[in-house]
Design a protein around this motif. Structure first.
Motif, PDB file in Angstrom:
ATOM      1  N   GLY A   1       1.668  10.328   0.342  1.00  0.00           N
ATOM      2  CA  GLY A   1       1.927  10.832   1.674  1.00  0.00           C
ATOM      3  C   GLY A   1       0.909  10.398   2.694  1.00  0.00           C
ATOM      4  N   TYR A   2       1.101  10.898   3.899  1.00  0.00           N
ATOM      5  CA  TYR A   2       0.314  10.525   5.074  1.00  0.00           C
ATOM      6  C   TYR A   2      -1.115  11.051   4.936  1.00  0.00           C
ATOM      7  CZ  TYR A   2      -0.688  10.171  10.131  1.00  0.00           C
ATOM      8  OH  TYR A   2      -1.222   9.872  11.360  1.00  0.00           O
TER       9      TYR A   2
ATOM     10  N   HIS B   1      12.146   8.819   7.339  1.00  0.00           N
ATOM     11  CA  HIS B   1      11.605   7.572   6.789  1.00  0.00           C
ATOM     12  C   HIS B   1      10.238   7.900   6.204  1.00  0.00           C
ATOM     13  CE1 HIS B   1       9.745   3.385   7.226  1.00  0.00           C
ATOM     14  NE2 HIS B   1      10.693   3.275   6.313  1.00  0.00           N
ATOM     15  N   GLN B   2      10.245   8.351   4.963  1.00  0.00           N
ATOM     16  CA  GLN B   2       9.033   8.871   4.346  1.00  0.00           C
ATOM     17  C   GLN B   2       7.940   7.809   4.289  1.00  0.00           C
ATOM     18  OE1 GLN B   2       7.228   8.499   1.265  1.00  0.00           O
ATOM     19  NE2 GLN B   2       6.040  10.381   1.562  1.00  0.00           N
ATOM     20  N   PHE B   3       6.710   8.251   4.594  1.00  0.00           N
ATOM     21  CA  PHE B   3       5.575   7.335   4.523  1.00  0.00           C
ATOM     22  C   PHE B   3       4.741   7.691   3.294  1.00  0.00           C
ATOM     23  CE2 PHE B   3       1.265   5.944   5.176  1.00  0.00           C
ATOM     24  CZ  PHE B   3       1.432   4.669   5.686  1.00  0.00           C
TER      25      PHE B   3
ATOM     26  N   SER C   1      -1.545   3.171  -4.302  1.00  0.00           N
ATOM     27  CA  SER C   1      -2.404   4.243  -4.824  1.00  0.00           C
ATOM     28  C   SER C   1      -3.297   4.846  -3.744  1.00  0.00           C
ATOM     29  CB  SER C   1      -3.273   3.706  -5.968  1.00  0.00           C
ATOM     30  OG  SER C   1      -4.166   2.710  -5.493  1.00  0.00           O
ATOM     31  N   ARG C   2      -3.523   4.108  -2.665  1.00  0.00           N
ATOM     32  CA  ARG C   2      -4.347   4.635  -1.566  1.00  0.00           C
ATOM     33  C   ARG C   2      -3.738   5.912  -0.992  1.00  0.00           C
ATOM     34  NH1 ARG C   2      -5.647   1.423   4.130  1.00  0.00           N
ATOM     35  NH2 ARG C   2      -6.899   3.060   5.081  1.00  0.00           N
ATOM     36  N   TYR C   3      -2.426   6.070  -1.104  1.00  0.00           N
ATOM     37  CA  TYR C   3      -1.735   7.207  -0.508  1.00  0.00           C
ATOM     38  C   TYR C   3      -1.332   8.260  -1.542  1.00  0.00           C
ATOM     39  CZ  TYR C   3      -1.424   3.524   2.975  1.00  0.00           C
ATOM     40  OH  TYR C   3      -1.731   2.521   3.843  1.00  0.00           O
TER      41      TYR C   3
ATOM     42  N   PRO D   1       3.150   1.189 -10.495  1.00  0.00           N
ATOM     43  CA  PRO D   1       2.241   0.074 -10.804  1.00  0.00           C
ATOM     44  C   PRO D   1       2.516  -1.174  -9.970  1.00  0.00           C
ATOM     45  CG  PRO D   1       3.111   1.067 -12.810  1.00  0.00           C
ATOM     46  CD  PRO D   1       3.903   1.645 -11.678  1.00  0.00           C
ATOM     47  N   SER D   2       1.438  -1.878  -9.667  1.00  0.00           N
ATOM     48  CA  SER D   2       1.510  -3.200  -9.041  1.00  0.00           C
ATOM     49  C   SER D   2       2.293  -3.183  -7.738  1.00  0.00           C
ATOM     50  CB  SER D   2       2.143  -4.204 -10.015  1.00  0.00           C
ATOM     51  OG  SER D   2       1.475  -4.218 -11.254  1.00  0.00           O
ATOM     52  N   THR D   3       2.104  -2.151  -6.941  1.00  0.00           N
ATOM     53  CA  THR D   3       2.878  -1.993  -5.702  1.00  0.00           C
ATOM     54  C   THR D   3       1.961  -1.946  -4.495  1.00  0.00           C
ATOM     55  OG1 THR D   3       4.628  -0.816  -6.882  1.00  0.00           O
ATOM     56  CG2 THR D   3       4.556  -0.545  -4.499  1.00  0.00           C
ATOM     57  N   MET D   4       2.322  -2.719  -3.480  1.00  0.00           N
ATOM     58  CA  MET D   4       1.565  -2.827  -2.239  1.00  0.00           C
ATOM     59  C   MET D   4       2.378  -2.281  -1.068  1.00  0.00           C
ATOM     60  SD  MET D   4      -1.250  -4.363  -3.147  1.00  0.00           S
ATOM     61  CE  MET D   4      -1.140  -3.502  -4.714  1.00  0.00           C
ATOM     62  N   VAL D   5       1.671  -1.798  -0.045  1.00  0.00           N
ATOM     63  CA  VAL D   5       2.298  -1.338   1.195  1.00  0.00           C
ATOM     64  C   VAL D   5       1.947  -2.338   2.284  1.00  0.00           C
ATOM     65  CG1 VAL D   5       2.519   0.554   2.837  1.00  0.00           C
ATOM     66  CG2 VAL D   5       2.021   1.041   0.433  1.00  0.00           C
ATOM     67  N   LEU D   6       2.970  -2.989   2.842  1.00  0.00           N
ATOM     68  CA  LEU D   6       2.744  -4.054   3.827  1.00  0.00           C
ATOM     69  C   LEU D   6       3.409  -3.715   5.154  1.00  0.00           C
ATOM     70  CD1 LEU D   6       2.211  -5.572   1.074  1.00  0.00           C
ATOM     71  CD2 LEU D   6       2.975  -7.645   2.241  1.00  0.00           C
TER      72      LEU D   6
END
Length: 459
Positions: free
Chosen positions: A199-200, A243-245, A422-424, A432-437
């Motif tokens: 989440g935010y 639009h969930q963040f 994982s930062r959020y 796993p292995s997922t980025m937010v761009l």
């Protein structure tokens, strides 16, 4: 007064009366001139210091006005009784922070917008009109925001988002984070707040700042999980249904009804609906707001123009249910709105003249094109999966070939800034292995180059 009165050494960097005033004040503060001691007469000090009568009179007047000396009838001036100054605590003055330089050649930030799309000429015109045609805006306004803007916002939200409210329920403030902080002050009994996980981050920070217990609630493919919410001790839930963040999912009607039922099934339960970027959908119409479905008055709706116009505009708003509106007016009616009245009027004109609708159509087409370009280029990388690219200003990229840390490090080696999912995350394990761009802040040319560099890094 003896001739040993401490005389100043005059320089040419300040008027003589000011130097004389500061010299005597410093002597009184330090104790060189003791309390009750008599100062030289004006004529005597003129002779001692070699200055004019007007210089001495002005210096003595300043000292008397600030309470350093007292005027005694037929006795002249005597030093006031001041407490000795407290010893100064040793402290080093920190050096000024250096001007930050861009860390990456291509920063895929989720908070940036395309500044080239800002309506500079229209905004300059309406701002000029607001300044010259409304001198009354220099006066103090309503703490909730000016009524004409709140009326325009209520009409806009009813038309585009299905929000049901009167202008009296609208509260305008400088940023969604500020309004969230204000809202938490209205709900002192809510010690635990349910937050989406992932989440935010600012919502978690606000909960901590106000001494609340943040209760992470997992997010699945339909949004916040109602089962976990029911089991929690929270009476307040912060959700991003449209639009969930950062997951980018849209909450369907069934899930929305379950959250509304949760809020209405017990006293003092509230839902905070953050509708931060619902304007941008690329495969369907914008989803109506959760607040429009609320019949029990349990949803606080929050929105902002930070994504749709620009972050620097700093205009956000919330719609308070009647019960919370009464609390707001009892608590904050003495304050002032944190948004300039001229900026409020500029925004009102921007909405009323149809310029905002035109701007949304233009930016919507621009971001749709950018999203398709960037996502399409990244999908050419073997093994990449893109999700959440049908709305908003960011999407997720998953590449199982590398670990999360490897994906970030390889991108950084090519000077492309990205954030791991994982930062959020707070209590749940990140996919796993997922980025937010994010893609809004880069030009189409830059997006193409960033995609090419990521392809080199991840292939």
């Amino acid at each position: 007064m003896p001739d040993s009165f401490p005389l100043p050494v005059f320089t040419e960097d300040a008027p003589l009366y000011d130097q004389l005033y500061r010299h005597i004040a410093a002597a009184i503060q330090s104790g060189t001139l003791s309390p009750g001691s008599k100062l030289p007469s004006k004529r005597r000090l003129c002779a001692l210091a070699g200055v004019s009568m007007s210089t001495v009179e002005t210096a003595y007047s300043l000292l008397a006005a600030e309470g350093y000396v007292l005027a005694k009838p037929r006795s002249g001036y005597v030093c006031a009784d001041l407490l000795p100054p407290a010893p100064a605590a040793p402290a080093s003055v920190p050096e000024a922070a250096p001007v930050p330089t861009p860390k990456w050649a291509y920063d895929c930030s989720t908070s940036a917008v395309d500044t080239s799309a800002f309506p500079f000429s229209s905004w300059a015109r309406i701002t000029k009109e607001a300044v010259y045609e409304n001198p009354g805006l220099l006066q103090r306004g309503s703490p909730q925001g000016d009524a004409p803007l709140r009326t325009a916002l209520a009409e806009l939200l009813a038309q585009y988002r299905g929000v049901r409210c009167s202008p009296e329920q609208v509260v305008v403030g400088a940023g969604a984070d500020y309004l969230l902080s204000l809202l938490l002050q209205l709900l002192p009994e809510q010690k635990a707040i349910a937050l989406e996980d992932p989440g935010y981050p600012a919502a978690y920070a606000a909960a901590s700042l106000h001494g609340r217990e943040a209760v992470p609630i997992p997010v699945d493919s339909e949004g916040m999980c109602p089962e976990a919410l029911e089991k929690s001790a929270a009476g307040l839930a912060y959700v991003v249904p449209s639009h969930q963040f950062p997951m980018g999912v849209t909450m369907p009607a069934g899930r929305r009804s379950r959250l509304l039922h949760w809020a209405a099934s017990a006293p003092n339960r509230w839902l905070i609906e953050d509708d931060y970027d619902s304007e941008f959908r690329y495969s369907s119409r914008p989803i109506p707001a959760l607040q429009g479905l609320d019949r029990a008055g349990r949803v606080v709706y929050m929105g902002t123009f930070s994504r749709s116009i620009a972050p620097a505009i700093r205009v956000a708003y919330m719609i308070l249910p009647p019960e919370l509106l009464e609390r707001y007016r009892a608590t904050f009616s003495h304050g002032a709105c944190t948004v300039s009245r001229f900026e409020q009027e500029s925004l009102r004109r921007f909405l009323a003249q149809g310029l905002y609708g035109r701007h949304l159509r233009r930016t919507g087409n621009l971001y749709r094109k950018k999203c398709a370009l960037f996502a399409g280029a990244l999908e050419e990388i073997p093994g990449v999966t893109v999700s959440g690219a049908d709305a908003g200003l960011h999407f997720l990229v998953t590449l199982p070939r590398f670990s999360e840390g490897e994906l970030v490090a390889r991108a950084a080696a090519k000077s492309v800034g990205i954030h791991p999912l994982s930062r959020y995350c707070h209590a749940v394990e990140a996919k796993p292995s997922t980025m937010v761009l994010g893609f809004a802040g880069l030009t189409e040319t830059e997006l193409g180059k960033a995609a090419a560099l990521l392809k080199e890094a991840w292939t």
